[in-house]
Scaffold this active site. Structure first.
Site, PDB file in Angstrom:
ATOM      1  N   LYS A   1       0.867  -1.186   0.000  1.00 47.75           N
ATOM      2  CA  LYS A   1       0.000   0.000   0.000  1.00 47.75           C
ATOM      3  C   LYS A   1       0.901   1.232   0.000  1.00 47.75           C
ATOM      4  O   LYS A   1       1.937   1.249   0.686  1.00 47.75           O
ATOM      5  CB  LYS A   1      -0.894  -0.012   1.248  1.00 47.75           C
ATOM      6  CG  LYS A   1      -1.900   1.137   1.307  1.00 47.75           C
ATOM      7  CD  LYS A   1      -2.839   1.023   2.509  1.00 47.75           C
ATOM      8  CE  LYS A   1      -3.851   2.155   2.540  1.00 47.75           C
ATOM      9  NZ  LYS A   1      -4.769   2.049   3.695  1.00 47.75           N
TER      10      LYS A   1
ATOM     11  N   SER B   1     -10.274   0.039   7.058  1.00 41.57           N
ATOM     12  CA  SER B   1      -9.625   0.206   5.751  1.00 41.57           C
ATOM     13  C   SER B   1      -8.976  -1.050   5.176  1.00 41.57           C
ATOM     14  O   SER B   1      -8.571  -1.047   4.016  1.00 41.57           O
ATOM     15  CB  SER B   1      -8.566   1.312   5.831  1.00 41.57           C
ATOM     16  OG  SER B   1      -9.187   2.563   5.742  1.00 41.57           O
TER      17      SER B   1
ATOM     18  N   SER C   1      -9.848   2.423   2.891  1.00 41.25           N
ATOM     19  CA  SER C   1      -8.902   3.135   2.064  1.00 41.25           C
ATOM     20  C   SER C   1      -7.934   2.219   1.296  1.00 41.25           C
ATOM     21  O   SER C   1      -7.319   2.661   0.325  1.00 41.25           O
ATOM     22  CB  SER C   1      -8.072   4.085   2.938  1.00 41.25           C
ATOM     23  OG  SER C   1      -7.235   3.360   3.810  1.00 41.25           O
TER      24      SER C   1
END
Lengths: 479, 494
Positions: free
Chosen positions: B84, B183, B159
């Site tokens: 990420k 998330s 997210s």
């Protein structure tokens, strides 16, 4: 100061802690390096970095708490003080708010006039310093040096217990000596290791309510502290007597103009939006840590001073000088441990040794004399091997060479004459050589005794024991 | 094209890829090439990765292959993954999905990255995400939205939308992710993959760009719980650079889960509040089927009540913005990141750099955060929210006295269409209804696919006691041994 207006002063003292690394990073905590050479990713506030507290800084807080008899918080909390400034890389300063590391304590400080003042310490808390903005280095730009960013500070906040600039200076000096004594701070005021903010207000004498205060920031000498307070006092008195009011504001002292100037008012003050720093768990300190730190602490200054007076018989004034810093006190005690009589050692150290250091522009760190050789000299005075006068000659020789006092006395034949036969023959020689003076003395002009002693001493090259010589001469003349 | 058995390399789980590598059936270079080709083929439409480091990846793969010939045999050696873009990497830019960091490269690797590098994993690139991890749909990325591989035009969640979408599309078998309010779990649910948010403090946050420090936790998204465990094992454990990272020893999760045969004796708490108003009916049916499956594996379902859970969202949307408002202050245009053109003075520099660098959701949260911390409001908001946090934690403690895990839906609905909620922040925030409490209390939680509603995947969430990831992984593993939901690959990317 005017009798009608009482001055009320509280101080915030920022001490830079003596640690290897910064409060929350591994970068070196040292003054004077190339700009930005001692700032790591954590100090720069780069994305993703996290603070890790420095244990030695916490130990310093334990030391301060112990030295001023304050509580050390077993659990304290770091908080973020949020504001924007280019030399504050994270946009917040990590400090302590609701739960500081050191709780209330009290210190008693001596003034030059012999009086003392008791000053309450409200709290002391750990915080990181900001970097430095340099406005006069690059034309049209502000330069930023982040070497100082993250260096550890212990901010010591006092109660508004001082009533004059002199008292404030006495307190500041007391704390300055104390933090150096316990090894928390090097006390270097030029480098900003020890700096004061003074909160100053006035009120009608006898009033119990506090007036509106102003805060004078960043005073880095005792003289500036004194001058700034005196200026503020006078300024506030004039304001009120002219029917005006004091505005709560932050002010700066300008040493060139010898005045304080407004920096920002309360209305302009930031809302710092303090909240507990979620990156740092509360600092929880166990008893073993505290005990270990406290046990390794030096004997405190006032305790040591009292011991010098009470156990060693040192004169109180001398004891105060000897305990001005730990190095001096340690040197003195090393001499005593090597056999030097304490009282003699204290007068000799303060008189001869300090005098010679000053003459040579040296400090104690670079003294060419060891406490042991110094003690060796004092022992020969004590046992009458040499007189005080000869001792000064030996002292100079000790300073210049690595020899012991005994070696010098032996080599230069300075041993005092104490043999009564030798003294008697000296006396006989002087009486024979000065018949008229002897006659005058015997006729009642007794002050000639001094002349005759001097003559005998001269014959002995200063080595005769003065007391014995006196007694022998008197005995023969008074027949 | 390389195949193992009759399957293409991307159709293998990480565990299977690892086995094929160690058996010498494939090389890391081969596997890495395959993944890079998959990214080339599918990511133009998905937009799940922000940057790709093909050269460095192939180099790392070659190094891994050499290590293997020299006797190295770690389970992650030579396995490609995507990080990420919130994890700092030296080799690739770290944007955090923001214009603010559009051209920022970190001078250091995050602890997570460092550990997975040390385990021999191959970094393919950096995954798309909502800007600064703020969002539930990945629509807040400066680098554009991410498509849900299950249906074009729907969101992947957020997210960690990029991480979930790319694993669902099998561009890599695994991706790192972070979870502040859901998330990891919410996008895992939306994309039909498995995601675990471990206990707060289990994984170091060093080098993971902070959103809300007391809630953020790094974790993993993969297709199976077993794969999650493989990677989590290597990521976890004490880190002297993170004062909030736990020093507790990390158990051998893989060994534990591989010895699990069934779920006999497991008490599964089912909170009635998780099935109340707000939960889509079709989702409820699928989740209940999942629970029935757990029961058929030997678990006992216990109906429980967690009335304080409903306070979670409100507390979360005070605490998280408060911490964010402070954490994001460092992005001021002075030392790194976006700086406005030709600043007139310091205030102008700050204002324009931040107004240009941050997207609207980030700005909204900074404003909320600064407000709730400001003088006169702190007690009413921030302090109160922290008290609520404690109340919810107490309620969890009480529940865990009689159950081992708590189970329910991960999200109230399946993935929604792009744009459906972007004008209504509150509707968007309600996506986190079931997930925020685990963050507020630091508990480990996992989402795994348990079926489909309207053709879109549904996630089953499991929450356990602090540091009891083992229970989550064992439960999910047993479930996945008995079911096939996790193995379904979206057709467009099969």
């Amino acid at each position: 100061m005017s009798a009608a207006w009482e001055c009320v002063i509280g101080l915030e003292i920022h001490t830079r802690l003596q640690t290897q690394s910064k409060l929350f990073s591994g970068a070196a905590n040292a003054f004077g390096a190339e700009p930005n050479s001692q700032a790591c990713a954590v100090d720069l506030g780069l994305p993703g970095v996290l603070p890790v507290p420095n244990r030695e800084a916490v130990a310093h807080a334990v030391r301060l708490a112990t030295a001023i008899g304050a509580d050390f918080a077993r659990r304290s909390v770091f908080a973020r003080k949020n504001y924007f400034y280019p030399d504050l890389p994270k946009g917040y300063q990590i400090s302590q708010m609701a739960l500081p590391v050191v709780g209330p304590g009290v210190v008693e400080c001596a003034l030059n006039d012999g009086t003392t003042v008791q000053v309450g310490v409200t709290r002391a808390h750990l915080e990181e310093d900001a970097g430095k903005s340099v406005h006069d280095l690059l034309d049209g730009f502000t330069a930023i040096d982040l070497n100082r960013a993250g260096t550890p500070l212990l901010e010591i906040v006092s109660e508004p217990d001082m009533r004059s600039a002199a008292q404030a200076v006495a307190y500041a000096r007391h704390m300055h000596a104390l933090v150096r004594w316990i090894g928390v701070c090097d006390g270097n005021m030029q480098e900003g290791s020890f700096r004061c903010d003074a909160n100053v207000s006035i009120r009608p004498a006898g009033s119990e309510t506090l007036g509106t205060r102003t805060e004078v920031k960043n005073l880095n000498s005792f003289r500036f502290l004194e001058r700034a307070i005196e200026f503020e006092y006078t300024r506030q008195v004039e304001l009120l007597e002219d029917g005006g009011t004091v505005t709560q504001e932050t002010r700066l002292y300008d040493p060139e103009a010898d005045e304080t100037r407004a920096m920002r008012s309360k209305e302009e003050a930031n809302d710092y939006r303090y909240f507990p720093d979620p990156d740092l768990p509360p600092v929880v300190v166990d008893e073993r840590f505290v005990t270990a730190v406290v046990e390794a602490m030096p004997e405190l200054q006032h305790v040591r001073r009292a011991r010098f007076v009470n156990s060693l018989g040192v004169a109180p004034g001398d004891a105060a000088i000897l305990t001005n810093d730990r190095a001096t006190a340690d040197w003195f005690e090393a001499a005593v441990a090597a056999g030097a009589p304490a009282r003699l050692a204290s007068t000799w150290l303060i008189g001869e040794v300090f005098g010679r250091l000053k003459r040579d522009e040296l400090n104690l760190e670079h003294i060419p004399l060891t406490p042991e050789r110094f003690a060796g000299l004092l022992l020969r005075i004590e046992d009458d091997t040499i007189s005080g006068k000869i001792a000064k000659r030996v002292f100079e020789a000790l300073w210049e060479s690595g020899d012991t006092a005994d070696e010098i006395i032996e080599r230069e034949g300075l041993k005092q004459i104490t043999d009564s036969g030798a003294i008697d023959s000296l006396v006989d020689e002087v009486i024979a050589a000065n018949p008229s003076q002897v006659a005058e003395y015997r006729a009642g002009k007794t002050k000639l005794m001094g002349f005759l002693v001097g003559a005998a001493m001269k014959v002995s090259a200063g080595k005769a024991n003065p007391a014995q010589l006196n007694a022998a001469l008197k005995a023969k003349l008074d027949i | 094209m390389s195949v193992v058995g009759n399957r293409e390399l991307h159709q293998l789980t990480l565990t299977e890829q690892s086995a094929a590598l160690s058996a010498g059936e494939i090389s890391s270079v081969e596997l890495t090439r395959h993944c890079l080709a998959r990214i080339d083929a599918h990511d133009k439409t998905l937009n799940s990765v922000i940057s790709v480091g093909a050269g460095a990846a192939l180099e790392a793969a070659a190094v891994a292959d050499v290590s293997r010939t020299e006797g190295d045999s770690g389970p992650l050696l030579g396995v490609p993954l995507v990080h990420k873009d919130i994890f700092c990497t030296r080799a690739l830019p770290t944007t955090c999905g923001s214009r603010m960091l559009e051209s920022y490269t970190s001078p250091f690797d995050a602890t997570v990255v460092e550990r997975l590098n040390a385990a021999g994993m191959v970094t393919l690139g950096k995954a798309n995400m909502d800007e600064f991890a703020m969002g539930s749909s990945n629509e807040n990325s400066f680098f554009g939205g991410v498509d849900n591989p299950w249906r074009a035009g729907t969101v992947p969640g957020g997210s960690s939308g990029g991480s979930a979408a790319l694993v669902a599309a099998r561009l890599a078998s695994v991706a790192t992710a972070t979870d502040t309010g859901g998330s990891i779990r919410q996008p895992a649910a939306f994309c039909g993959v498995t995601g675990i948010k471990p206990t707060y403090g289990r994984v170091s946050r060093y080098g993971m760009i902070a959103f809300a420090s007391s809630l953020d936790q790094g974790g993993v998204i993969a297709t199976t719980a077993e794969d999650c465990a493989q990677v989590l094992q290597a990521m976890s454990g004490a880190d002297p650079r993170d004062a909030t990272c736990s020093a507790d020893p990390v158990p051998d999760w893989l060994a534990a889960m591989r010895s699990v045969k069934d779920l006999k004796g497991l008490r599964v708490g089912v909170p009635e509040e998780f099935f109340a108003d707000g939960l889509d009916e079709a989702v409820a049916i699928v989740v209940r089927d999942g629970l029935a499956e757990l029961e058929s594996l030997g678990a006992t379902l216990v109906s429980i009540s967690l009335p304080k859970q409903s306070l979670g969202i409100s507390a979360y949307y005070v605490v998280a913005p408060a911490e964010a408002s402070s954490n994001l202050s460092r992005f001021d245009g002075v030392r790194f990141g976006h700086r406005c053109e030709d600043p007139q003075d310091l205030t102008d520099l700050y204002q324009r750099s931040r107004a240009e660098g941050f997207g609207s959701e980030v700005q909204r949260r900074i404003l909320i955060g600064a407000y709730v911390l400001s003088a006169g409001f702190y007690d009413a908001y921030y302090k109160k929210a922290q008290q609520v946090r404690q109340v919810i934690a107490d309620e969890f403690d009480e529940a865990f006295a009689s159950v081992d895990v708590i189970a329910g839906p991960t999200t109230p609905t399946v993935a929604f269409n792009r744009g459906a909620k972007s004008d209504d922040p509150v509707a968007m925030y309600l996506n986190d209804l079931y997930t925020v409490s685990a963050n507020l209390c630091g508990l480990p939680a996992l989402s795994m696919p348990c079926g489909f509603a309207d053709g879109m995947p549904v996630g089953l969430q499991l929450i356990a006691r602090a540091f009891d990831e083992e229970r989550l992984l064992n439960t999910a593993h047993a479930f996945q041994q008995a079911t096939g939901w996790h193995a379904v690959i979206p057709e467009a990317t099969s």
